[in-house]
Design a protein around this motif. Structure first.
Motif, PDB file in Angstrom:
ATOM      1  N   GLN A   1       0.821  -1.207   0.000  1.00 59.59           N
ATOM      2  CA  GLN A   1       0.000   0.000   0.000  1.00 59.59           C
ATOM      3  C   GLN A   1       0.863   1.268   0.000  1.00 59.59           C
ATOM      4  O   GLN A   1       0.437   2.313  -0.456  1.00 59.59           O
ATOM      5  CB  GLN A   1      -0.906  -0.019   1.235  1.00 59.59           C
ATOM      6  N   ALA A   2       2.090   1.170   0.479  1.00 52.31           N
ATOM      7  CA  ALA A   2       2.963   2.336   0.616  1.00 52.31           C
ATOM      8  C   ALA A   2       3.454   2.833  -0.732  1.00 52.31           C
ATOM      9  O   ALA A   2       3.599   2.065  -1.686  1.00 52.31           O
ATOM     10  CB  ALA A   2       4.165   1.984   1.491  1.00 52.31           C
ATOM     11  N   ASN A   3       3.733   4.128  -0.788  1.00 47.35           N
ATOM     12  CA  ASN A   3       4.314   4.680  -2.015  1.00 47.35           C
ATOM     13  C   ASN A   3       5.747   4.151  -2.169  1.00 47.35           C
ATOM     14  O   ASN A   3       6.364   3.683  -1.216  1.00 47.35           O
ATOM     15  CB  ASN A   3       4.247   6.216  -2.023  1.00 47.35           C
ATOM     16  N   GLU A   4       6.250   4.226  -3.384  1.00 54.73           N
ATOM     17  CA  GLU A   4       7.540   3.620  -3.726  1.00 54.73           C
ATOM     18  C   GLU A   4       8.744   4.258  -3.045  1.00 54.73           C
ATOM     19  O   GLU A   4       9.842   3.687  -3.055  1.00 54.73           O
ATOM     20  CB  GLU A   4       7.738   3.670  -5.242  1.00 54.73           C
ATOM     21  N   TYR A   5       8.573   5.419  -2.414  1.00 58.55           N
ATOM     22  CA  TYR A   5       9.705   6.128  -1.828  1.00 58.55           C
ATOM     23  C   TYR A   5       9.931   5.804  -0.350  1.00 58.55           C
ATOM     24  O   TYR A   5      10.914   6.252   0.237  1.00 58.55           O
ATOM     25  CB  TYR A   5       9.534   7.637  -2.012  1.00 58.55           C
ATOM     26  N   CYS A   6       9.034   5.028   0.256  1.00 60.71           N
ATOM     27  CA  CYS A   6       9.214   4.638   1.656  1.00 60.71           C
ATOM     28  C   CYS A   6      10.305   3.573   1.720  1.00 60.71           C
ATOM     29  O   CYS A   6      10.221   2.558   1.038  1.00 60.71           O
ATOM     30  CB  CYS A   6       7.902   4.093   2.229  1.00 60.71           C
ATOM     31  N   THR A   7      11.323   3.815   2.533  1.00 63.80           N
ATOM     32  CA  THR A   7      12.403   2.843   2.651  1.00 63.80           C
ATOM     33  C   THR A   7      12.061   1.751   3.661  1.00 63.80           C
ATOM     34  O   THR A   7      12.640   0.668   3.619  1.00 63.80           O
ATOM     35  CB  THR A   7      13.732   3.531   3.042  1.00 63.80           C
ATOM     36  N   HIS A   8      11.142   2.022   4.576  1.00 63.70           N
ATOM     37  CA  HIS A   8      10.646   1.055   5.550  1.00 63.70           C
ATOM     38  C   HIS A   8       9.136   1.251   5.651  1.00 63.70           C
ATOM     39  O   HIS A   8       8.656   2.396   5.613  1.00 63.70           O
ATOM     40  CB  HIS A   8      11.269   1.262   6.934  1.00 63.70           C
ATOM     41  N   VAL A   9       8.396   0.160   5.798  1.00 66.14           N
ATOM     42  CA  VAL A   9       6.941   0.249   5.867  1.00 66.14           C
ATOM     43  C   VAL A   9       6.422  -0.518   7.076  1.00 66.14           C
ATOM     44  O   VAL A   9       6.839  -1.647   7.327  1.00 66.14           O
ATOM     45  CB  VAL A   9       6.284  -0.323   4.584  1.00 66.14           C
ATOM     46  N   VAL A  10       5.518   0.126   7.811  1.00 64.95           N
ATOM     47  CA  VAL A  10       4.809  -0.527   8.897  1.00 64.95           C
ATOM     48  C   VAL A  10       3.358  -0.634   8.440  1.00 64.95           C
ATOM     49  O   VAL A  10       2.688   0.378   8.241  1.00 64.95           O
ATOM     50  CB  VAL A  10       4.891   0.285  10.216  1.00 64.95           C
ATOM     51  N   ALA A  11       2.892  -1.857   8.226  1.00 62.11           N
ATOM     52  CA  ALA A  11       1.510  -2.101   7.820  1.00 62.11           C
ATOM     53  C   ALA A  11       0.702  -2.360   9.085  1.00 62.11           C
ATOM     54  O   ALA A  11       0.882  -3.376   9.747  1.00 62.11           O
ATOM     55  CB  ALA A  11       1.437  -3.294   6.871  1.00 62.11           C
ATOM     56  N   THR A  12      -0.168  -1.414   9.443  1.00 60.40           N
ATOM     57  CA  THR A  12      -0.858  -1.489  10.734  1.00 60.40           C
ATOM     58  C   THR A  12      -2.143  -2.291  10.711  1.00 60.40           C
ATOM     59  O   THR A  12      -2.506  -2.889  11.717  1.00 60.40           O
ATOM     60  CB  THR A  12      -1.193  -0.076  11.238  1.00 60.40           C
ATOM     61  N   GLY A  13      -2.873  -2.247   9.603  1.00 57.73           N
ATOM     62  CA  GLY A  13      -4.161  -2.925   9.551  1.00 57.73           C
ATOM     63  C   GLY A  13      -5.222  -2.290  10.435  1.00 57.73           C
ATOM     64  O   GLY A  13      -6.248  -2.900  10.700  1.00 57.73           O
ATOM     65  N   VAL A  14      -5.001  -1.050  10.870  1.00 62.72           N
ATOM     66  CA  VAL A  14      -5.949  -0.405  11.791  1.00 62.72           C
ATOM     67  C   VAL A  14      -6.635   0.823  11.191  1.00 62.72           C
ATOM     68  O   VAL A  14      -7.267   1.599  11.910  1.00 62.72           O
ATOM     69  CB  VAL A  14      -5.283  -0.033  13.138  1.00 62.72           C
ATOM     70  N   GLY A  15      -6.526   1.013   9.894  1.00 63.19           N
ATOM     71  CA  GLY A  15      -7.189   2.150   9.255  1.00 63.19           C
ATOM     72  C   GLY A  15      -6.664   3.487   9.750  1.00 63.19           C
ATOM     73  O   GLY A  15      -5.467   3.649  10.024  1.00 63.19           O
ATOM     74  N   GLN A  16      -7.582   4.438   9.903  1.00 59.54           N
ATOM     75  CA  GLN A  16      -7.193   5.789  10.299  1.00 59.54           C
ATOM     76  C   GLN A  16      -6.623   5.864  11.715  1.00 59.54           C
ATOM     77  O   GLN A  16      -5.986   6.848  12.079  1.00 59.54           O
ATOM     78  CB  GLN A  16      -8.368   6.756  10.147  1.00 59.54           C
ATOM     79  N   ALA A  17      -6.804   4.826  12.505  1.00 58.37           N
ATOM     80  CA  ALA A  17      -6.210   4.801  13.842  1.00 58.37           C
ATOM     81  C   ALA A  17      -4.689   4.857  13.755  1.00 58.37           C
ATOM     82  O   ALA A  17      -4.019   5.219  14.721  1.00 58.37           O
ATOM     83  CB  ALA A  17      -6.659   3.556  14.606  1.00 58.37           C
ATOM     84  N   ARG A  18      -4.141   4.563  12.574  1.00 61.34           N
ATOM     85  CA  ARG A  18      -2.694   4.639  12.397  1.00 61.34           C
ATOM     86  C   ARG A  18      -2.186   6.065  12.534  1.00 61.34           C
ATOM     87  O   ARG A  18      -1.003   6.301  12.738  1.00 61.34           O
ATOM     88  CB  ARG A  18      -2.257   3.995  11.092  1.00 61.34           C
ATOM     89  N   ASN A  19      -3.084   7.060  12.465  1.00 61.78           N
ATOM     90  CA  ASN A  19      -2.670   8.456  12.637  1.00 61.78           C
ATOM     91  C   ASN A  19      -1.938   8.659  13.959  1.00 61.78           C
ATOM     92  O   ASN A  19      -0.979   9.426  14.036  1.00 61.78           O
ATOM     93  CB  ASN A  19      -3.869   9.398  12.558  1.00 61.78           C
ATOM     94  N   LEU A  20      -2.386   7.975  14.989  1.00 62.34           N
ATOM     95  CA  LEU A  20      -1.732   8.070  16.290  1.00 62.34           C
ATOM     96  C   LEU A  20      -0.310   7.514  16.227  1.00 62.34           C
ATOM     97  O   LEU A  20       0.621   8.094  16.777  1.00 62.34           O
ATOM     98  CB  LEU A  20      -2.553   7.344  17.357  1.00 62.34           C
ATOM     99  N   ALA A  21      -0.135   6.404  15.520  1.00 60.49           N
ATOM    100  CA  ALA A  21       1.199   5.811  15.390  1.00 60.49           C
ATOM    101  C   ALA A  21       2.144   6.728  14.628  1.00 60.49           C
ATOM    102  O   ALA A  21       3.326   6.830  14.960  1.00 60.49           O
ATOM    103  CB  ALA A  21       1.112   4.453  14.700  1.00 60.49           C
ATOM    104  N   VAL A  22       1.626   7.415  13.611  1.00 60.48           N
ATOM    105  CA  VAL A  22       2.464   8.318  12.820  1.00 60.48           C
ATOM    106  C   VAL A  22       3.022   9.423  13.706  1.00 60.48           C
ATOM    107  O   VAL A  22       4.238   9.637  13.771  1.00 60.48           O
ATOM    108  CB  VAL A  22       1.692   8.910  11.621  1.00 60.48           C
ATOM    109  N   VAL A  23       2.164  10.153  14.398  1.00 55.19           N
ATOM    110  CA  VAL A  23       2.648  11.296  15.170  1.00 55.19           C
ATOM    111  C   VAL A  23       3.395  10.888  16.435  1.00 55.19           C
ATOM    112  O   VAL A  23       4.314  11.579  16.854  1.00 55.19           O
ATOM    113  CB  VAL A  23       1.525  12.314  15.498  1.00 55.19           C
TER     114      VAL A  23
END
Length: 162
Positions: free
Chosen positions: A71-93
């Protein structure tokens, strides 16, 4: 070995040429300063900041809402796939020592609120103006930047001020 600073960059997820260019410059400047970029890993501002940092040789962690790294764009060097939808906003910040908001829609506003609740400094660049009454007057903890260079300087300068 000291951990490198991580700066979460949040913003409008839908295509916007002007904001994407600004995000790309922010990503490049963060990478050049040695910071790790954390973003939501998708399109729009997220793709712009990832491209800027990646092209400059930086590290980009994309935290995506779905359960697939694809799902990540091609420029991400590492990806964390959360499976939690918009709740991932908390993980980002919460993964950033500081947060830069570029433009934004409702998801960005939620991320700004989460960041401030966690005590993360937020730099707003063409983004939401947040203010309330009483102790919330003036949007405490949110600084406004007028350029990519200023946003990066404020974020890196304030990254230890948690």
């Amino acid at each position: 070995m000291a951990r490198r600073r991580q700066v979460a960059v949040i913003g409008k997820g839908t295509p916007d040429e002007e904001l994407t260019e600004v995000a790309e410059e922010v990503g490049r400047r963060l990478a050049e300063a040695g910071a790790v970029v954390v973003c939501g890993g998708l399109t729009g501002v997220m793709e712009g900041v990832a491209r800027g940092a990646s092209v400059a040789g930086g590290t980009v962690i994309g935290i995506v809402p779905g359960s697939s790294q694809e799902q990540a764009n091609e420029y991400c060097t590492h990806v964390v796939a959360t499976g939690v939808g918009q709740a991932r906003n908390l993980a980002v910040v919460s993964s950033g020592d500081a947060v830069i908001a570029i433009g934004g829609e409702w998801g960005t506003l939620s991320e700004i609120a989460f960041a401030r609740e966690l005590g993360r400094p937020v730099v707003a660049l063409s983004s939401w103006k947040v203010s309330g009454g009483g102790v919330m007057e003036g949007g405490p903890g949110i600084e406004v930047a007028s350029s990519a260079a200023e946003a990066v300087e404020l974020a890196l300068g304030g990254a230890d001020d948690r």
